[in-house]
Motif scaffolding. Structure first.
Motif, PDB file in Angstrom:
ATOM      1  N   PRO A  46       0.829  -1.213   0.000  1.00 55.99           N
ATOM      2  CA  PRO A  46       0.000   0.000   0.000  1.00 55.99           C
ATOM      3  C   PRO A  46       0.864   1.263   0.000  1.00 55.99           C
ATOM      4  N   ASN A  47       0.295   2.342  -0.548  1.00 53.55           N
ATOM      5  CA  ASN A  47       0.973   3.632  -0.424  1.00 53.55           C
ATOM      6  C   ASN A  47       0.827   4.140   1.015  1.00 53.55           C
ATOM      7  N   HIS A  48       1.713   5.059   1.383  1.00 55.08           N
ATOM      8  CA  HIS A  48       1.796   5.477   2.787  1.00 55.08           C
ATOM      9  C   HIS A  48       1.832   7.002   2.865  1.00 55.08           C
ATOM     10  N   SER A  49       0.730   7.592   3.368  1.00 58.33           N
ATOM     11  CA  SER A  49       0.670   9.055   3.434  1.00 58.33           C
ATOM     12  C   SER A  49       0.409   9.605   4.829  1.00 58.33           C
ATOM     13  N   LYS A 111       8.175 -18.201   4.002  1.00 56.83           N
ATOM     14  CA  LYS A 111       8.367 -19.658   3.884  1.00 56.83           C
ATOM     15  C   LYS A 111       7.359 -20.422   4.744  1.00 56.83           C
ATOM     16  N   GLU A 112       6.874 -19.781   5.797  1.00 55.99           N
ATOM     17  CA  GLU A 112       5.846 -20.384   6.656  1.00 55.99           C
ATOM     18  C   GLU A 112       4.437 -20.055   6.165  1.00 55.99           C
ATOM     19  N   GLU A 113       4.358 -19.513   4.935  1.00 56.44           N
ATOM     20  CA  GLU A 113       3.096 -19.131   4.282  1.00 56.44           C
ATOM     21  C   GLU A 113       2.359 -18.017   5.027  1.00 56.44           C
ATOM     22  N   LYS A 114       3.134 -17.130   5.636  1.00 57.84           N
ATOM     23  CA  LYS A 114       2.572 -15.909   6.198  1.00 57.84           C
ATOM     24  C   LYS A 114       2.572 -14.843   5.095  1.00 57.84           C
ATOM     25  N   SER A 115       1.748 -13.835   5.266  1.00 57.59           N
ATOM     26  CA  SER A 115       1.722 -12.736   4.307  1.00 57.59           C
ATOM     27  C   SER A 115       2.370 -11.502   4.925  1.00 57.59           C
ATOM     28  N   ILE A 116       2.932 -10.663   4.050  1.00 55.47           N
ATOM     29  CA  ILE A 116       3.702  -9.510   4.492  1.00 55.47           C
ATOM     30  C   ILE A 116       3.120  -8.224   3.908  1.00 55.47           C
ATOM     31  N   TRP A 117       2.968  -7.221   4.778  1.00 50.70           N
ATOM     32  CA  TRP A 117       2.589  -5.877   4.359  1.00 50.70           C
ATOM     33  C   TRP A 117       3.813  -4.983   4.471  1.00 50.70           C
ATOM     34  N   ILE A 118       4.105  -4.252   3.397  1.00 48.24           N
ATOM     35  CA  ILE A 118       5.222  -3.312   3.406  1.00 48.24           C
ATOM     36  C   ILE A 118       4.760  -1.988   2.826  1.00 48.24           C
ATOM     37  N   PHE A 119       5.129  -0.891   3.487  1.00 49.86           N
ATOM     38  CA  PHE A 119       4.962   0.416   2.874  1.00 49.86           C
ATOM     39  C   PHE A 119       6.208   0.657   2.021  1.00 49.86           C
ATOM     40  N   PRO A 120       6.131   0.412   0.727  1.00 57.18           N
ATOM     41  CA  PRO A 120       7.355   0.402  -0.085  1.00 57.18           C
ATOM     42  C   PRO A 120       7.997   1.769  -0.267  1.00 57.18           C
ATOM     43  N   GLN A 121       7.268   2.852   0.044  1.00 62.57           N
ATOM     44  CA  GLN A 121       7.875   4.175  -0.032  1.00 62.57           C
ATOM     45  C   GLN A 121       8.867   4.398   1.102  1.00 62.57           C
ATOM     46  N   GLY A 122       8.789   3.540   2.104  1.00 63.29           N
ATOM     47  CA  GLY A 122       9.758   3.591   3.185  1.00 63.29           C
ATOM     48  C   GLY A 122       9.461   4.612   4.258  1.00 63.29           C
ATOM     49  N   LYS A 123       8.638   5.587   3.958  1.00 61.16           N
ATOM     50  CA  LYS A 123       8.271   6.624   4.928  1.00 61.16           C
ATOM     51  C   LYS A 123       6.980   7.273   4.435  1.00 61.16           C
ATOM     52  N   GLU A 124       6.384   8.085   5.297  1.00 64.73           N
ATOM     53  CA  GLU A 124       5.186   8.811   4.887  1.00 64.73           C
ATOM     54  C   GLU A 124       5.541   9.841   3.818  1.00 64.73           C
ATOM     55  N   HIS A 126       3.562  12.748   1.094  1.00 65.57           N
ATOM     56  CA  HIS A 126       2.300  13.414   0.822  1.00 65.57           C
ATOM     57  C   HIS A 126       1.522  12.641  -0.235  1.00 65.57           C
ATOM     58  N   LEU A 127       0.225  12.553  -0.046  1.00 67.43           N
ATOM     59  CA  LEU A 127      -0.627  11.748  -0.915  1.00 67.43           C
ATOM     60  C   LEU A 127      -0.505  12.137  -2.381  1.00 67.43           C
ATOM     61  N   GLU A 128      -0.237  13.419  -2.654  1.00 61.42           N
ATOM     62  CA  GLU A 128      -0.187  13.893  -4.040  1.00 61.42           C
ATOM     63  C   GLU A 128       1.238  13.999  -4.592  1.00 61.42           C
ATOM     64  N   LYS A 129       2.205  13.569  -3.832  1.00 63.77           N
ATOM     65  CA  LYS A 129       3.586  13.656  -4.311  1.00 63.77           C
ATOM     66  C   LYS A 129       3.831  12.630  -5.417  1.00 63.77           C
ATOM     67  N   ARG A 130       4.406  13.105  -6.516  1.00 66.12           N
ATOM     68  CA  ARG A 130       4.741  12.245  -7.648  1.00 66.12           C
ATOM     69  C   ARG A 130       6.148  12.607  -8.123  1.00 66.12           C
ATOM     70  N   PRO A 131       6.890  11.644  -8.680  1.00 66.07           N
ATOM     71  CA  PRO A 131       6.535  10.228  -8.800  1.00 66.07           C
ATOM     72  C   PRO A 131       6.746   9.486  -7.489  1.00 66.07           C
ATOM     73  N   PHE A 132       6.193   8.274  -7.397  1.00 62.14           N
ATOM     74  CA  PHE A 132       6.442   7.430  -6.241  1.00 62.14           C
ATOM     75  C   PHE A 132       7.878   6.911  -6.315  1.00 62.14           C
ATOM     76  N   HIS A 133       8.528   6.917  -5.170  1.00 67.23           N
ATOM     77  CA  HIS A 133       9.863   6.324  -5.073  1.00 67.23           C
ATOM     78  C   HIS A 133       9.802   5.182  -4.063  1.00 67.23           C
ATOM     79  N   PHE A 134      10.221   4.005  -4.497  1.00 68.47           N
ATOM     80  CA  PHE A 134      10.167   2.816  -3.646  1.00 68.47           C
ATOM     81  C   PHE A 134      11.555   2.444  -3.147  1.00 68.47           C
TER      82      PHE A 134
END
Length: 239
Positions: A46-49, A111-124, A126-134
C-alpha cells in the motif's frame, strides 16, 4: 527484533479499530474485486501518506484479506507506538545490517506461508507527491521468494460533501512474483512503483468524479453534525 503478535490482543483490538474508523471517517469505501483468497503467501504494497495507514491495513486484513499477516514498520514508529508489535508489526531500520535482518525475517515468515505488508515508499509521503519512489525491500523479497503473489493497494483520503473525511481503497490486480524475478532489482522496484502510482491516480479520479459504482462501503461512519441538522430541519426544529 521479531514480531510480538498476540492473538488475544488482536481479538479485542479489532472492534476498537472499527470504532475509531467509524468515529473519524464518514465512510470507508473499498473495491476488492481483484482480491482472490488463494493459498500461499502474499506481499501487500500500500501507499503510505499518514498515521492512519497502519490501523487501516490492520482492519483491512481482519475484514477483507484475512491472512496470517505481518507488517514491516519503521523502528522509530514502533518504539513510539509499541502496540503495533502486538498486531504483527516488526521493525525495519535505515541501518543496512538491521534492514537485512528484517528482510531475512520476512523471508522466514513467507516460507511459513505468512503474508507480508510493506509500505514500499519507506516513509510517509504526501498523498499527491509524484513520482512514487520505492525502497528495494519488496524487490529483494521477490528475488528470494519468486512464487509470492504481489498486490498493490491504493489508499486515497479525501473530503467529499460531509464534515468528516472519506477513504477510498482499491486492491489492485495481483502480480505473480515469478513474472518479475528474472528482472534486475531496480527494474522490479520501478515497475512496482509505477503500478501503485497508477492505481492511486485511478482511485483519485474515481473520488473526484464521484464514481462509486465499483466500490462497496467497508465502514459506515456515524452521522455528522450536518446530517443531524438536516434531520432536525425536516422535523421542523430549524426554520
Amino acid at each position: 527484533m521479531k514480531s510480538r503478535k498476540n492473538a488475544f490482543f488482536i481479538r479485542f483490538f479489532r472492534p476498537y479499530v472499527k470504532f475509531l474508523l467509524k468515529k473519524h471517517f464518514y465512510r470507508v469505501h473499498i473495491n476488492d474485486q481483484a482480491w482472490s483468497s488463494t493459498k500461499g503467501s502474499k506481499l501487500f504494497l500500500p501507499n503510505h501518506s499518514n498515521w492512519w495507514d497502519g490501523l487501516v491495513i490492520f482492519y483491512l486484513n481482519e475484514a477483507v484479506t484475512k491472512q496470517d499477516s505481518y507488517s514491516m514498520m519503521s523502528e522509530d514508529g514502533l518504539k513510539q507506538f509499541p502496540f503495533f508489535g502486538k498486531i504483527g508489526a516488526f521493525p525495519v531500520s535505515d541501518s543496512p545490517k538491521k534492514l537485512l535482518a528484517s528482510l531475512k525475517y520476512a523471508i522466514e515468515l513467507i516460507k511459513e506461508e505468512k503474508s507480508i505488508w510493506i509500505f514500499p515508499q519507506g516513509k510517509e509521503e504526501h498523498l499527491e507527491k509524484r513520482p512514487f519512489h520505492f525502497m528495494n525491500g519488496p524487490a529483494y523479497l521477490i528475488d528470494k521468494q519468486p512464487g509470492i503473489e504481489v498486490y498493490p493497494i491504493a489508499f486515497y483520503y479525501t473530503f467529499m460533501h460531509d464534515q468528516k473525511p472519506e477513504l477510498f481503497i482499491k486492491i489492485g490486480t495481483a502480480v505473480n512474483g515469478e513474472k518479475l524475478a528474472h528482472k534486475e532489482k531496480n527494474q522490479i522496484t520501478e515497475e512496482l512503483a509505477d503500478r501503485l502510482e497508477r492505481l492511486v491516480d485511478e482511485v483519485r479520479e474515481h473520488a473526484m468524479e464521484g464514481e462509486r459504482s465499483h466500490y462497496r462501503i467497508l465502514v459506515n461512519g456515524r452521522k455528522t453534525i450536518s446530517e443531524w441538522l438536516q434531520w432536525w430541519k425536516q422535523l421542523g426544529g430549524i426554520k
